[in-house]
Design an enzyme around this catalytic site. Sequence first.
Site, PDB file in Angstrom:
ATOM      1  N   ARG A   1      53.750  47.521  79.597  1.00 14.91           N
ATOM      2  CA  ARG A   1      54.782  47.196  78.819  1.00 14.91           C
ATOM      3  C   ARG A   1      56.263  47.254  79.405  1.00 14.91           C
ATOM      4  NH1 ARG A   1      56.094  47.920  72.071  1.00 14.91           N
ATOM      5  NH2 ARG A   1      58.080  47.032  72.272  1.00 14.91           N
TER       6      ARG A   1
ATOM      7  N   LYS B   1      59.415  48.635  68.439  1.00 11.63           N
ATOM      8  CA  LYS B   1      60.206  49.522  68.874  1.00 11.63           C
ATOM      9  C   LYS B   1      61.465  49.362  67.921  1.00 11.63           C
ATOM     10  CE  LYS B   1      59.760  49.867  73.883  1.00 11.63           C
ATOM     11  NZ  LYS B   1      60.687  49.674  74.882  1.00 11.63           N
TER      12      LYS B   1
ATOM     13  N   GLU C   1      66.825  36.926  78.237  1.00  9.36           N
ATOM     14  CA  GLU C   1      65.790  37.577  77.704  1.00  9.36           C
ATOM     15  C   GLU C   1      64.596  36.657  78.022  1.00  9.36           C
ATOM     16  OE1 GLU C   1      65.718  40.844  77.667  1.00  9.36           O
ATOM     17  OE2 GLU C   1      67.272  41.507  76.732  1.00  9.36           O
TER      18      GLU C   1
END
Length: 365
Positions: free
Chosen positions: A246, A148, A190
């Site tokens: 995802r 991305k 994360e």
Amino acid sequence: MTTQRIAVHLNQTHDRSYEVVVSPGIFAQLPGLLVSRWPGRKLFIITDNRVGRLYGRALLQNLRAAGADSALYEFKQGEQSKNAGTAYHLQTQLLRAGVKRDSIVVALGGGVVGDLAGYVAATVLRGIGFVQVPTTLLAQVDSSVGGKVGIDVAVGKNLIGAFHQPRAVYIDPTVLATLPEEEFRNGLAEIAKIALALDPSFFRRIEQVAPKLRKKDVQQLCWLIARAVGLKAAVVEKDEYESGLRKVLNLGHTIGHAVEASSGYAIKHGAAVAIGMAAESEISVRLGLMPERDRVRLMKTLRALKLPTAMPRIHKPTQFFDALAADKKSVAGGLQFVLPSSIGTSAINVSVPGEYIMDLLRRHS
Ligand SMILES: NC(=O)c1ccc[n+]([C@@H]2O[C@H](COP(=O)([O-])OP(=O)(O)OC[C@H]3O[C@@H](n4cnc5c(N)ncnc54)[C@H](O)[C@@H]3O)[C@@H](O)[C@H]2O)c1
Ligand SMILES: [Zn+2]
């Protein structure tokens, strides 16, 4: 620990598979690696001024010493640079410098560099190859893998971009030594997110190491990074374009993004995601999805990682709610969430009644 290699298999019309290499000291070997893999190609390093000073200029010098035709472009560090103006400037610089279809962009830096340089690589001459050399923990475990790329616009973050997979990702945990502590904690959020969403045994390991985890603990970090990347890679392989699975990687991000934006970005992304995970697990418990004891475990771990868990004061709950609702597809009066269903499992497309969110916001107003 020796080098770890994680393969990202992407085969559709042609093979776009690539390797993520996690290896302490690999930064010093990059010139040799890049030149032997792409002999005779032009290599364009894109970085920000901070990473440029710390690592970029040395890399340029060593690439040239290794015989590569290379150049270095720096932009001002920070999210504010991740915009169309900087992208256009870089695209123009590359074109003026004679970029060719077979040239390679080297994205050296944090997620801002990776997203921006990746976007430039995706668009210049309709797309050229790029490699990711992530230098923040967040970029190493998250943004450098999965393809991305993009920029921010006035309407919102990351709204213009592409899916453009890198040719390779080179991760050197020793470069984290220079990373500010706050940025390090962002990356830990994360890592916790990936474990909470996908892997109970990984989460258990994080619980064990959290109280004594340091930036200098390279072996420990290598292991954590490789495991997080492995999990993310497996998700990306199954759902490259985020049509379903995802979305699990957005855990903590629905509320996290709203917290980040409503603070005017004073609350850092990782901290906002930690707050988001805490709030979303509260909602999940209320919906009867997540057992309370798992929520307690999550809170303990986030605190041990020195991440915030409490919602900040929400001065205008209605405005906050509207921003959140605009970000999410509203389904029959509810908002679509990714929620943890236990430590290590999660559910996508969960419809959360609007009043659950409003209750949460009012409690913090
Ligand atoms: N593409 C994706 O899948 C994806 C996923 C998550 C986040 N992101 C994006 O990533 C961005 C955030 O990335 P970030 O947190 O890495 O921010 P960043 O790139 O701004 O880096 C944070 C700061 O650390 C500095 N820095 C980087 N490496 C350093 C090092 N080794 N030593 C000292 N200083 C160093 C940078 O100069 C910067 O000032 C956001 O724009 C977000 O949208 C993208
Ligand atoms: Zn994130």
